[in-house]
Design a protein around this motif. Structure first.
Motif, PDB file in Angstrom:
ATOM      1  N   ASP A 109      -9.885   1.953   9.098  1.00 60.70           N
ATOM      2  CA  ASP A 109      -8.588   2.108   8.436  1.00 60.70           C
ATOM      3  C   ASP A 109      -7.914   3.383   8.908  1.00 60.70           C
ATOM      4  N   VAL A 110      -6.611   3.296   9.113  1.00 65.04           N
ATOM      5  CA  VAL A 110      -5.816   4.452   9.523  1.00 65.04           C
ATOM      6  C   VAL A 110      -5.023   4.918   8.314  1.00 65.04           C
ATOM      7  N   ASN A 111      -5.160   6.179   7.989  1.00 64.24           N
ATOM      8  CA  ASN A 111      -4.492   6.728   6.813  1.00 64.24           C
ATOM      9  C   ASN A 111      -3.087   7.212   7.145  1.00 64.24           C
ATOM     10  N   TRP A 112      -2.244   7.164   6.148  1.00 58.24           N
ATOM     11  CA  TRP A 112      -0.889   7.677   6.230  1.00 58.24           C
ATOM     12  C   TRP A 112      -0.912   9.143   5.818  1.00 58.24           C
ATOM     13  N   ASP A 113      -0.373   9.999   6.667  1.00 49.34           N
ATOM     14  CA  ASP A 113      -0.255  11.423   6.355  1.00 49.34           C
ATOM     15  C   ASP A 113       1.107  11.633   5.695  1.00 49.34           C
ATOM     16  N   SER A 114       1.114  11.802   4.384  1.00 45.66           N
ATOM     17  CA  SER A 114       2.383  11.897   3.648  1.00 45.66           C
ATOM     18  C   SER A 114       3.124  13.209   3.912  1.00 45.66           C
ATOM     19  N   LYS A 115       2.427  14.217   4.390  1.00 43.16           N
ATOM     20  CA  LYS A 115       3.103  15.477   4.741  1.00 43.16           C
ATOM     21  C   LYS A 115       3.863  15.329   6.050  1.00 43.16           C
ATOM     22  N   LEU A 116       3.292  14.594   6.997  1.00 39.04           N
ATOM     23  CA  LEU A 116       3.925  14.395   8.299  1.00 39.04           C
ATOM     24  C   LEU A 116       4.726  13.103   8.377  1.00 39.04           C
ATOM     25  N   ASN A 117       4.587  12.252   7.344  1.00 34.79           N
ATOM     26  CA  ASN A 117       5.187  10.912   7.377  1.00 34.79           C
ATOM     27  C   ASN A 117       4.801  10.173   8.643  1.00 34.79           C
ATOM     28  N   ALA A 118       3.485  10.107   8.874  1.00 35.14           N
ATOM     29  CA  ALA A 118       3.007   9.495  10.108  1.00 35.14           C
ATOM     30  C   ALA A 118       1.576   8.990   9.941  1.00 35.14           C
ATOM     31  N   TYR A 119       1.241   7.979  10.746  1.00 34.47           N
ATOM     32  CA  TYR A 119      -0.150   7.551  10.869  1.00 34.47           C
ATOM     33  C   TYR A 119      -0.828   8.471  11.880  1.00 34.47           C
ATOM     34  N   ARG A 120      -2.058   8.845  11.583  1.00 37.06           N
ATOM     35  CA  ARG A 120      -2.819   9.715  12.464  1.00 37.06           C
ATOM     36  C   ARG A 120      -4.219   9.166  12.643  1.00 37.06           C
ATOM     37  N   MET A 121      -4.767   9.379  13.831  1.00 42.36           N
ATOM     38  CA  MET A 121      -6.144   8.949  14.121  1.00 42.36           C
ATOM     39  C   MET A 121      -7.108   9.845  13.385  1.00 42.36           C
TER      40      MET A 121
END
Length: 121
Positions: A109-121
């Motif tokens: 699963d790839v998490n959403w980084d709510s601080k960056l508003n982006a998916y990150r590995m």
């Protein structure tokens, strides 16, 4: 061995015609079709797949989902492609701004980084 990146969203509100058009533009922007075709013809280029939505993106859709097979011959190429499709899915999610999203590569699963508003590995 196969590695595939998947993305889906239950949008809660149906897509508008304008949103559907924006998604089509984003899909074209991130397309790897010409690189895949070059690989098929010459053996040089991108050996994965472009991201494909399972159903046509159109006004009224309340769920979107799709996938892209990643290159498997070279780990660096695979990770580069994975990063590329995460950028794509990030732009899609930020464009729509709503929904319950699930992004993963096979069992990861790839998490959403709510601080960056982006998916990150």
């Amino acid at each position: 061995m196969s590695n595939t990146v998947y993305g889906s969203a239950d949008l809660k509100l149906a897509l508008t015609a304008e949103e559907a058009k924006k998604l089509t533009v984003i899909l074209a922007k991130f397309s790897k079709d010409s690189e895949v075709e070059k690989y098929v013809q010459t053996g040089i280029g991108f050996s994965g797949e472009s991201f494909s939505f399972y159903d046509p993106i159109k006004k009224g859709a309340v769920r979107i989902e799709g996938s892209a097979a990643l290159p498997v011959d070279d780990e660096n190429e695979m990770m580069g492609a994975f990063s590329h499709w995460l950028e794509f899915l990030t732009e899609v999610r930020n464009t729509l701004g709503r929904g319950d999203w699930h992004v993963h590569m096979d069992d990861y699963d790839v998490n959403w980084d709510s601080k960056l508003n982006a998916y990150r590995m």
